[in-house]
Design a protein around this motif. Sequence first.
Motif, short mmCIF file in Angstrom:
data_model
loop_
_atom_site.label_atom_id
_atom_site.label_comp_id
_atom_site.label_asym_id
_atom_site.label_seq_id
_atom_site.Cartn_x
_atom_site.Cartn_y
_atom_site.Cartn_z
N ASP A 64 0.88 -1.18 0.00
CA ASP A 64 0.00 0.00 0.00
C ASP A 64 0.91 1.22 0.00
O ASP A 64 1.60 1.49 0.99
CB ASP A 64 -0.90 -0.03 1.24
CG ASP A 64 -1.90 1.13 1.26
OD1 ASP A 64 -1.96 1.88 0.27
OD2 ASP A 64 -2.61 1.27 2.27
N CYS A 67 0.44 4.70 2.75
CA CYS A 67 -0.59 4.00 3.53
C CYS A 67 -1.26 4.88 4.57
O CYS A 67 -2.34 4.53 5.07
CB CYS A 67 0.02 2.78 4.21
SG CYS A 67 1.32 3.16 5.41
N GLY A 70 -2.99 3.47 7.72
CA GLY A 70 -3.04 2.02 7.51
C GLY A 70 -4.44 1.44 7.40
O GLY A 70 -4.61 0.22 7.48
N SER A 72 -6.45 0.91 4.82
CA SER A 72 -6.58 -0.10 3.76
C SER A 72 -5.82 -1.37 4.11
O SER A 72 -6.29 -2.48 3.83
CB SER A 72 -6.07 0.48 2.43
OG SER A 72 -6.92 1.51 1.96
N CYS A 73 -4.65 -1.22 4.72
CA CYS A 73 -3.86 -2.39 5.13
C CYS A 73 -4.64 -3.23 6.13
O CYS A 73 -4.69 -4.46 6.05
CB CYS A 73 -2.53 -1.95 5.72
SG CYS A 73 -1.39 -1.18 4.56
N GLY A 86 2.78 -1.71 4.25
CA GLY A 86 2.36 -0.32 4.08
C GLY A 86 3.56 0.60 4.16
O GLY A 86 4.38 0.47 5.06
N ASP A 88 5.00 4.77 3.76
CA ASP A 88 4.66 6.19 3.74
C ASP A 88 5.91 6.98 4.06
O ASP A 88 6.78 6.51 4.80
CB ASP A 88 3.57 6.49 4.78
CG ASP A 88 2.79 7.76 4.44
OD1 ASP A 88 1.60 7.65 4.10
OD2 ASP A 88 3.38 8.86 4.51
N ALA A 97 0.00 4.11 12.14
CA ALA A 97 -0.45 2.86 11.51
C ALA A 97 -0.03 1.65 12.34
O ALA A 97 -0.81 0.70 12.52
CB ALA A 97 0.12 2.77 10.09
N TYR A 110 5.04 -2.35 8.30
CA TYR A 110 5.03 -0.93 7.95
C TYR A 110 6.46 -0.41 7.86
O TYR A 110 7.31 -0.74 8.69
CB TYR A 110 4.26 -0.12 8.99
CG TYR A 110 2.76 -0.30 8.92
CD1 TYR A 110 2.03 0.18 7.83
CD2 TYR A 110 2.06 -0.93 9.95
CE1 TYR A 110 0.66 0.03 7.77
CE2 TYR A 110 0.69 -1.09 9.88
CZ TYR A 110 -0.01 -0.61 8.79
OH TYR A 110 -1.37 -0.76 8.72
N ASP A 132 -2.68 2.27 -4.43
CA ASP A 132 -2.47 3.70 -4.14
C ASP A 132 -3.83 4.36 -4.05
O ASP A 132 -4.63 4.32 -4.99
CB ASP A 132 -1.63 4.34 -5.25
CG ASP A 132 -1.47 5.85 -5.08
OD1 ASP A 132 -2.12 6.44 -4.19
OD2 ASP A 132 -0.71 6.45 -5.85
N THR A 135 -1.96 8.89 -3.04
CA THR A 135 -0.55 9.30 -3.01
C THR A 135 -0.11 9.95 -4.32
O THR A 135 0.57 10.98 -4.32
CB THR A 135 0.35 8.09 -2.69
OG1 THR A 135 0.01 7.60 -1.40
CG2 THR A 135 1.82 8.47 -2.72
#
Length: 222
Positions: A64, A67, A70, A72-73, A86, A88, A97, A110, A132, A135
Motif C-alpha cells: 500500500d 498508507c 493504515g 486499507s492495510c 504499508g 509512507d 499505523a 510498515y 495507491d 498518493t
Amino acid sequence: MAEELSSSKLGTLEYWEQTYDKEIENFNEFGDEGEVWFGIQTAKRVVNWLKNKQVDKENSSIIDIGCGNGFSCCMLAEAGFKQITGVDYSEKAIKLAKSIAESKNLNIDYKVVDVLNKEENLNSKKYDIAIDKGTYDAIGLCPDDPRTKRYLYKEFLLRVLANDSLFIITSCNWTSKELENFFTESNEFEIVEEIKAPITFQFGGSTGSTTSTLVFKFKKSN
C-alpha cells in the motif's frame, strides 16, 4: 499531455507530519483512528475487487503506497490477506499505523519509505499487487516540479513490482483517461478495468463519480 495540478500544502511532508502528529494524539487519547482518505467505501471496493477475482490471500504480496494510518492495510488483513506492507514517507503516519495494527492484533509490515528516492528499492523485494489511494494525487500537488516527481513515482513502481503484477490506483484529481494515458504511455502498464464507483454527481446532463479507480497490469520490459 495533461496539465499539472495547482500546488497545495497537501503535497508537502510538513503538512502530513503535522496532520498525523495530531491524529496520534487523538488515537492515544480517544481511540480515534483518523481520517480515511476518499472514504471507507472506496477502500472496500478495492478489497472486494481483489476478493471477487479470487486473488491468493496467502501468497500474494501487497504494498500500500502512501498508507497513511493504515486503514486499507487493516481492511486487507481483516479480509484474510497475509503478506501486506504499508509504506509512507511520513514517520508520524507509520507510527500511527503501527499503533492501530497492534491494537487490532493485525500482522502488517510498515516502513518509512520515500517513493521519490531513486535509491529506494525495498531491498529488491517484488510485490504482486500495489495499491495507491491518494498518493499519486498528493505528488501531483507538490509545490516544486510535480511532473518530474510523478515520473519518479512511476520509476518506483517499476522497481518494486513483479512481472504480471497488478497496480490499483484511486484518484480524485485525475480523470480515468488521464491516469490511463500516463501509466500506459511507455507500455509497461496495460489497463485491466475500472472499478466503478456509484454515481455521485449530475451536472449539465452528465453523470459521474468524484473518484476514479483503475486496475493496471505491469509487464516488465524484455
